[in-house]
Design a protein around this motif. Structure first.
Motif, PDB file in Angstrom:
ATOM      1  N   THR A 254       0.845  -1.250  -0.035  1.00  0.00           N
ATOM      2  CA  THR A 254      -0.138  -0.129   0.058  1.00  0.00           C
ATOM      3  C   THR A 254       0.828   1.347   0.007  1.00  0.00           C
ATOM      4  N   LYS A 255       1.988   1.114  -0.191  1.00  0.00           N
ATOM      5  CA  LYS A 255       3.108   2.163  -0.026  1.00  0.00           C
ATOM      6  C   LYS A 255       3.455   2.790   1.360  1.00  0.00           C
ATOM      7  N   LEU A 256       2.744   2.042   2.337  1.00  0.00           N
ATOM      8  CA  LEU A 256       3.053   2.400   3.763  1.00  0.00           C
ATOM      9  C   LEU A 256       4.438   2.227   4.136  1.00  0.00           C
ATOM     10  N   ASN A 257       5.053   1.166   3.722  1.00  0.00           N
ATOM     11  CA  ASN A 257       6.524   0.854   3.889  1.00  0.00           C
ATOM     12  C   ASN A 257       7.480   1.762   3.237  1.00  0.00           C
ATOM     13  N   THR A 258       7.165   2.229   1.895  1.00  0.00           N
ATOM     14  CA  THR A 258       7.956   3.324   1.213  1.00  0.00           C
ATOM     15  C   THR A 258       8.058   4.564   1.878  1.00  0.00           C
ATOM     16  N   ASN A 259       6.690   4.931   2.456  1.00  0.00           N
ATOM     17  CA  ASN A 259       6.800   6.265   3.339  1.00  0.00           C
ATOM     18  C   ASN A 259       7.610   6.051   4.735  1.00  0.00           C
ATOM     19  N   MET A 260       7.389   5.008   5.281  1.00  0.00           N
ATOM     20  CA  MET A 260       8.117   4.682   6.439  1.00  0.00           C
ATOM     21  C   MET A 260       9.706   4.852   6.444  1.00  0.00           C
ATOM     22  N   LYS A 261      10.139   3.985   5.383  1.00  0.00           N
ATOM     23  CA  LYS A 261      11.443   3.873   4.910  1.00  0.00           C
ATOM     24  C   LYS A 261      12.000   5.336   4.493  1.00  0.00           C
ATOM     25  N   PHE A 262      11.237   6.101   3.760  1.00  0.00           N
ATOM     26  CA  PHE A 262      11.596   7.499   3.485  1.00  0.00           C
ATOM     27  C   PHE A 262      11.846   8.315   4.751  1.00  0.00           C
ATOM     28  N   LEU A 263      10.781   8.314   5.622  1.00  0.00           N
ATOM     29  CA  LEU A 263      10.867   9.220   6.887  1.00  0.00           C
ATOM     30  C   LEU A 263      12.297   8.550   7.516  1.00  0.00           C
ATOM     31  N   MET A 264      12.655   7.341   7.705  1.00  0.00           N
ATOM     32  CA  MET A 264      13.770   6.857   8.443  1.00  0.00           C
ATOM     33  C   MET A 264      15.089   7.361   7.687  1.00  0.00           C
TER      34      MET A 264
ATOM     35  N   GLU B  13      15.755  -2.898  -2.794  1.00  0.00           N
ATOM     36  CA  GLU B  13      16.466  -2.495  -3.844  1.00  0.00           C
ATOM     37  C   GLU B  13      15.463  -1.171  -4.688  1.00  0.00           C
ATOM     38  N   LYS B  14      14.195  -1.408  -4.636  1.00  0.00           N
ATOM     39  CA  LYS B  14      13.398  -0.134  -5.244  1.00  0.00           C
ATOM     40  C   LYS B  14      13.738   1.020  -4.475  1.00  0.00           C
ATOM     41  N   LEU B  15      14.246   0.973  -3.165  1.00  0.00           N
ATOM     42  CA  LEU B  15      14.277   2.187  -2.479  1.00  0.00           C
ATOM     43  C   LEU B  15      15.649   2.697  -2.982  1.00  0.00           C
ATOM     44  N   GLY B  16      16.638   2.012  -3.604  1.00  0.00           N
ATOM     45  CA  GLY B  16      17.761   2.622  -4.241  1.00  0.00           C
ATOM     46  C   GLY B  16      19.082   1.930  -3.239  1.00  0.00           C
ATOM     47  N   ALA B  17      18.927   1.092  -2.396  1.00  0.00           N
ATOM     48  CA  ALA B  17      19.948   0.393  -1.657  1.00  0.00           C
ATOM     49  C   ALA B  17      20.752  -0.725  -2.633  1.00  0.00           C
TER      50      ALA B  17
ATOM     51  N   TYR C  93      22.746  -5.062   2.263  1.00  0.00           N
ATOM     52  CA  TYR C  93      22.286  -3.934   1.407  1.00  0.00           C
ATOM     53  C   TYR C  93      22.805  -2.705   2.273  1.00  0.00           C
ATOM     54  N   GLY C  94      23.132  -1.485   1.358  1.00  0.00           N
ATOM     55  CA  GLY C  94      23.499  -0.332   1.986  1.00  0.00           C
ATOM     56  C   GLY C  94      23.041   0.850   0.793  1.00  0.00           C
ATOM     57  N   ILE C  95      22.886   1.881   1.877  1.00  0.00           N
ATOM     58  CA  ILE C  95      22.903   3.235   1.215  1.00  0.00           C
ATOM     59  C   ILE C  95      23.617   4.191   1.780  1.00  0.00           C
ATOM     60  N   LEU C  96      24.579   4.995   0.965  1.00  0.00           N
ATOM     61  CA  LEU C  96      25.698   5.908   1.602  1.00  0.00           C
ATOM     62  C   LEU C  96      24.941   7.386   1.360  1.00  0.00           C
ATOM     63  N   LYS C  97      25.438   8.184   2.280  1.00  0.00           N
ATOM     64  CA  LYS C  97      25.082   9.413   2.656  1.00  0.00           C
ATOM     65  C   LYS C  97      25.056  10.261   0.959  1.00  0.00           C
ATOM     66  N   ASN C  98      25.878  10.180   0.514  1.00  0.00           N
ATOM     67  CA  ASN C  98      26.216  11.019  -0.984  1.00  0.00           C
ATOM     68  C   ASN C  98      25.222  10.384  -2.042  1.00  0.00           C
ATOM     69  N   GLU C  99      24.485   9.182  -1.850  1.00  0.00           N
ATOM     70  CA  GLU C  99      23.526   8.792  -2.666  1.00  0.00           C
ATOM     71  C   GLU C  99      22.079   8.995  -2.151  1.00  0.00           C
TER      72      GLU C  99
ATOM     73  N   ILE D  38      18.316   9.504  -4.338  1.00  0.00           N
ATOM     74  CA  ILE D  38      17.273   8.507  -3.941  1.00  0.00           C
ATOM     75  C   ILE D  38      16.222   9.402  -3.165  1.00  0.00           C
ATOM     76  N   LYS D  39      16.387  10.382  -2.478  1.00  0.00           N
ATOM     77  CA  LYS D  39      15.214  11.034  -1.790  1.00  0.00           C
ATOM     78  C   LYS D  39      14.591  11.731  -3.084  1.00  0.00           C
ATOM     79  N   THR D  40      15.058  12.381  -4.080  1.00  0.00           N
ATOM     80  CA  THR D  40      14.236  13.013  -5.137  1.00  0.00           C
ATOM     81  C   THR D  40      13.326  11.757  -5.849  1.00  0.00           C
ATOM     82  N   LYS D  41      13.834  10.648  -6.227  1.00  0.00           N
ATOM     83  CA  LYS D  41      13.036   9.615  -6.697  1.00  0.00           C
ATOM     84  C   LYS D  41      11.982   9.053  -5.680  1.00  0.00           C
ATOM     85  N   LEU D  42      12.281   9.105  -4.521  1.00  0.00           N
ATOM     86  CA  LEU D  42      11.091   8.559  -3.551  1.00  0.00           C
ATOM     87  C   LEU D  42       9.973   9.626  -3.112  1.00  0.00           C
ATOM     88  N   MET D  43      10.453  10.685  -3.425  1.00  0.00           N
ATOM     89  CA  MET D  43       9.496  11.888  -3.237  1.00  0.00           C
ATOM     90  C   MET D  43       8.373  12.000  -4.438  1.00  0.00           C
ATOM     91  N   SER D  44       8.619  11.353  -5.284  1.00  0.00           N
ATOM     92  CA  SER D  44       7.965  11.253  -6.699  1.00  0.00           C
ATOM     93  C   SER D  44       7.184  10.102  -6.504  1.00  0.00           C
TER      94      SER D  44
END
Length: 191
Positions: free
Chosen positions: A106-116, A145-149, A172-178, A182-188
């Motif tokens: 339901t995109k709930l998880n995507t919203n949670m992960k974005f905030l975190m 992986e969809k988040l960009g990790a 999996y990992g996401i670096l600060k410079n990434e 990723i933020k721009t993509k998720l916000m859309s």
């Protein structure tokens, strides 16, 4: 350490503790909800023990556990946390996430992960966020992986499961410079 409340129009993440975990008792008993986890939350007693571990980690500043409230459905949905917080190296894990079956997809998880992720990188100013997932859990692997990790490797037979199986764990990992891209993509795609 004061636990943040992370919130947008879809979801509210607030501190999970011994005063509110009962909201999750019926969800925690859903069949195969945390099949790929070494934890057991299948009874009220086991759920309380799970929360007690999280609360202990919170007081030792290695965990920030959250209870998830889905604003769209006006219902508690599950739990997630920051864990294995390494303040010196500025690395933490996002995981221990479980949401009821009716909240999945339901995109709930995507919203949670974005905030975190936003909190980890922009408020805590951490350098890296990691996710550890059972190699067999294709659904969760696709989600991060969809988040960009990025898959960084597999720890072979590193975790003993409840049934005695030794799972391999995908790291999996996401670096600060990434994060900015990723933020721009998720916000859309949020909400």
């Amino acid at each position: 350490m004061k636990a943040p409340t992370l919130e947008n129009s879809r979801v509210k993440l607030s501190l999970l503790d011994l005063t509110n975990y009962q909201h999750l008792e019926s969800i925690a008993q859903e069949k195969d909800l945390i099949f790929y986890s070494p934890s057991d939350i299948s009874t009220p007693e086991k759920l309380r023990a799970y929360v007690e571990v999280a609360v202990d980690g919170y007081y030792h500043k290695t965990i920030i556990p959250f209870i998830i409230y889905d604003k769209e459905k006006a219902a508690y949905a599950g739990s997630t946390r920051f864990g294995l917080i390494n303040w010196k190296n500025k690395v933490l894990h996002i995981g221990w996430t479980w949401i009821g079956h009716s909240f999945q997809g339901t995109k709930l998880n995507t919203n949670m992960k974005f905030l975190m992720l936003q909190y980890a990188f922009e408020t805590l100013e951490f350098e890296k966020v990691e996710f550890r997932i059972d190699e067999r859990n294709a659904k969760s692997r696709r989600a991060v992986e969809k988040l960009g990790a990025v898959l960084e490797g597999v720890l072979r037979n590193d975790t003993l499961m409840k049934d005695g199986y030794r799972r391999s764990t995908c790291c999996y990992g996401i670096l600060k410079n990434e994060w900015p891209d990723i933020k721009t993509k998720l916000m859309s795609i949020l909400n």
